[in-house]
Design an enzyme around this catalytic site. Structure first.
Site, mmCIF file in Angstrom:
data_model
loop_
_atom_site.group_PDB
_atom_site.id
_atom_site.type_symbol
_atom_site.label_atom_id
_atom_site.label_comp_id
_atom_site.label_asym_id
_atom_site.label_seq_id
_atom_site.Cartn_x
_atom_site.Cartn_y
_atom_site.Cartn_z
ATOM 1 N N GLY A 1 0.875 -1.013 -0.130
ATOM 2 C CA GLY A 1 -0.166 0.255 -0.253
ATOM 3 C C GLY A 1 1.040 1.538 0.189
ATOM 4 O O GLY A 1 2.196 1.668 -0.236
ATOM 5 N N HIS B 1 2.669 4.723 -4.862
ATOM 6 C CA HIS B 1 3.377 5.755 -5.844
ATOM 7 C C HIS B 1 3.157 5.335 -6.950
ATOM 8 O O HIS B 1 2.885 4.530 -7.139
ATOM 9 C CB HIS B 1 4.618 6.255 -4.885
ATOM 10 C CG HIS B 1 5.073 4.828 -4.841
ATOM 11 N ND1 HIS B 1 5.806 3.769 -6.449
ATOM 12 C CD2 HIS B 1 5.578 4.703 -3.686
ATOM 13 C CE1 HIS B 1 6.713 3.286 -5.772
ATOM 14 N NE2 HIS B 1 6.425 3.465 -4.738
ATOM 15 N N GLY C 1 5.045 4.276 -9.144
ATOM 16 C CA GLY C 1 5.876 2.957 -9.168
ATOM 17 C C GLY C 1 5.034 1.835 -8.990
ATOM 18 O O GLY C 1 5.006 1.114 -9.793
ATOM 19 N N HIS C 2 4.174 2.083 -7.823
ATOM 20 C CA HIS C 2 2.941 0.468 -7.585
ATOM 21 C C HIS C 2 1.844 0.911 -8.991
ATOM 22 O O HIS C 2 1.708 -0.207 -10.143
ATOM 23 C CB HIS C 2 1.933 1.093 -6.869
ATOM 24 C CG HIS C 2 3.517 0.918 -4.949
ATOM 25 N ND1 HIS C 2 3.858 2.022 -4.296
ATOM 26 C CD2 HIS C 2 3.490 -0.669 -5.047
ATOM 27 C CE1 HIS C 2 4.045 1.619 -3.560
ATOM 28 N NE2 HIS C 2 4.112 0.107 -3.516
ATOM 29 N N LYS D 1 13.071 -2.330 -8.418
ATOM 30 C CA LYS D 1 13.920 -1.921 -6.582
ATOM 31 C C LYS D 1 14.162 -2.670 -6.050
ATOM 32 O O LYS D 1 15.843 -2.856 -5.371
ATOM 33 C CB LYS D 1 13.016 -0.744 -6.096
ATOM 34 C CG LYS D 1 13.659 0.444 -5.315
ATOM 35 C CD LYS D 1 13.605 1.458 -5.051
ATOM 36 C CE LYS D 1 12.490 1.620 -4.027
ATOM 37 N NZ LYS D 1 12.271 1.008 -2.292
ATOM 38 N N VAL E 1 11.413 3.253 -10.821
ATOM 39 C CA VAL E 1 10.559 4.323 -11.759
ATOM 40 C C VAL E 1 11.156 5.510 -10.982
ATOM 41 O O VAL E 1 11.035 5.275 -9.470
ATOM 42 C CB VAL E 1 9.078 4.031 -11.178
ATOM 43 C CG1 VAL E 1 8.146 5.171 -12.014
ATOM 44 C CG2 VAL E 1 8.251 3.346 -12.995
ATOM 45 N N MET F 1 11.421 5.876 -6.433
ATOM 46 C CA MET F 1 9.714 6.137 -5.702
ATOM 47 C C MET F 1 9.754 4.767 -4.426
ATOM 48 O O MET F 1 10.902 3.681 -5.043
ATOM 49 C CB MET F 1 8.817 5.954 -6.758
ATOM 50 C CG MET F 1 9.262 7.030 -7.523
ATOM 51 S SD MET F 1 7.364 6.907 -8.271
ATOM 52 C CE MET F 1 7.177 8.445 -9.390
ATOM 53 N N SER F 2 9.471 5.573 -3.880
ATOM 54 C CA SER F 2 9.491 4.470 -2.526
ATOM 55 C C SER F 2 8.358 4.606 -1.737
ATOM 56 O O SER F 2 8.217 6.012 -0.933
ATOM 57 C CB SER F 2 10.915 3.958 -1.844
ATOM 58 O OG SER F 2 10.635 3.560 -0.496
ATOM 59 N N ARG G 1 8.532 4.676 1.472
ATOM 60 C CA ARG G 1 9.635 4.627 2.180
ATOM 61 C C ARG G 1 10.312 6.448 2.176
ATOM 62 O O ARG G 1 9.921 7.135 2.972
ATOM 63 C CB ARG G 1 10.613 4.170 2.921
ATOM 64 C CG ARG G 1 10.276 2.733 3.843
ATOM 65 C CD ARG G 1 11.329 2.388 4.018
ATOM 66 N NE ARG G 1 10.761 1.087 4.916
ATOM 67 C CZ ARG G 1 10.608 -0.089 4.789
ATOM 68 N NH1 ARG G 1 10.680 -0.407 3.478
ATOM 69 N NH2 ARG G 1 10.101 -0.871 5.374
#
Ligand code: PAF
Length: 283
Positions: A31, A34, A36-37, A149, A176, A184-185, A187
Site C-alpha cells: 500500500g 506511488h 511505481g506501484h 527496486k 520508476v 520511488m518508495s 518510505r
C-alpha cells in the site's frame, strides 16, 4: 473495483475467473501507492484479462526494531488510485486473515537471500516468501509483477517459484524514479526537506558507477570505493551496504565482466533507502 477482505472469497472469485478462461495478473503491495506501484498495475492490466492488487502491510517481514507500526498507510487513497487504473479486485486481508491463530509454517529461500538485504534484515525474505506464497494461493494469478527496486526480492521470488513448481509467471518491472532521480518508495515520505538532497546521492552514485564501467573500469573494489565516497561526501548518509553481485546468485563479484548488480542500501537519518542498477549489460 471490488474490495475483498477474505481469503476464502478471494479464492472463490479467482477460481470462477479461471473457470471462465480469464487470465489473472497480480500486483502484491504493502500500500501507500506511488507512481511505481501504478506502473506495475498498468503492466498487470496489459498482461492479463483481470488484474488484482493486494494491499497488506506484512508484519512477518519486519523485525521488532523496524518500522511496521509507523509504515505509511492510506487505504482510501490506495483504493481510489487502484480503481482509476482499472484494477478489478483490491485484496485487503487483515493480519488475522493472513496469520490465523496457530500459524507456524514459513517459506525459506536459500542462498540468494543471504547477501545484501538478507544480511542486514535476517527475517525479511522469509516473511516476504511466506506472504507471497499465501497471496498466490489466495489470488491464484497466472502472472505477478514485481518492481526491480527490490532486485533481490525479485530474484528470491523467481527462485521460489521455480523451486516449488509454482505455476505463476514472474514479471520484473524497471525502477520508476522521481524527476530528480530518486527511486520511488513509500518510505520516501519519511525524508525531511534537508535529507532529500542527501537521498539523491544514491542514484547519482549509480550513474557514476555506470560512467566508470563505460570507461573500462572492471575492478569491483575500485567501483565500490568511488560509489561509497560519492554517497558519504558531505556527511548525513550511513551506508548499510554497497555491493557488486552476480544478478542470479546475488553473490559478490570481484570483476565486472558481464551483467552485474550494483546494489545499495543507505540510511539517511531514520530512513533506509535502497537502489540498484545493472552494470555491464542487461541481465
Ligand atoms: O515489495 C513489497 O511491497 C513487499 O515485500 C511484498 C512483495 C508486497 C510482500 O509483502
Amino acid at each position: 473495483m471490488r474490495i475483498v477482505e477474505n481469503v476464502a472469497e478471494m479464492r472463490r472469485l479467482a477460481e470462477a475467473w479461471r473457470a471462465e478462461g480469464e487470465k489473472i495478473a497480480f500486483v502484491p503491495t504493502m500500500g501507500f501507492l506511488h507512481e511505481g506501484h501504478l506502473s506495475l498495475l498498468r503492466t498487470a492490466r496489459g498482461l492479463g484479462t483481470k488484474s488484482v492488487i493486494s494491499i497488506f502491510v506484512n508484519p512477518a517481514q519486519f523485525a521488532p526494531t523496524e518500522d511496521f507500526a509507523s509504515y505509511p498507510r492510506d487505504l482510501r487513497r490506495d483504493l481510489d488510485l487502484s480503481a482509476k487504473i482499472g484494477t478489478d479486485i483490491a485484496f485487503t486481508p487483515s493480519a488475522e486473515q493472513m496469520y490465523p491463530e496457530g500459524f507456524q509454517t514459513c517459506v525459506e529461500v536459500g542462498r540468494v537471500t543471504k547477501n545484501l538485504c538478507g544480511a542486514s534484515r535476517p527475517i525479511f525474505f522469509r516473511g516476504v516468501a511466506t506472504v507471497v506464497t499465501k497471496l498466490f494461493n489466495a489470488v491464484k494469478p497466472h502472472a505477478a509483477v514485481f518492481g526491480q527496486k527490490d532486485f533481490q526480492q525479485l530474484v528470491t521470488i523467481r527462485r521460489m517459484v521455480k523451486d516449488l513448481n509454482m505455476d505463476v509467471e514472474i514479471v520484473g518491472h524497471p525502477i520508476v524514479r522521481e524527476e530528480d532521480g530518486l527511486a520511488m518508495s513509500s518510505r520516501n515520505t519519511y525524508l525531511t526537506p534537508d535529507e532529500r538532497p542527501i537521498a539523491l546521492r544514491l542514484s547519482r552514485s549509480l550513474e557514476l558507477a555506470r560512467q566508470l564501467v563505460n570507461a573500462g573500469q572492471k575492478d569491483a573494489g575500485a567501483i565500490l570505493k568511488a560509489v561509497s565516497d560519492r554517497i558519504s561526501e558531505g556527511g548525513g548518509a550511513v551506508i548499510d551496504y554497497a555491493r557488486l553481485c552476480n544478478t542470479e546468485t546475488i553473490e559478490d563479484v570481484e570483476i565486472v565482466d558481464g551483467p552485474t548488480l550494483l546494489a545499495l542500501a543507505v540510511w539517511v537519518g531514520k530512513t533506509r533507502l535502497i537502489d540498484n542498477c545493472v552494470l555491464g549489460g542487461e541481465p
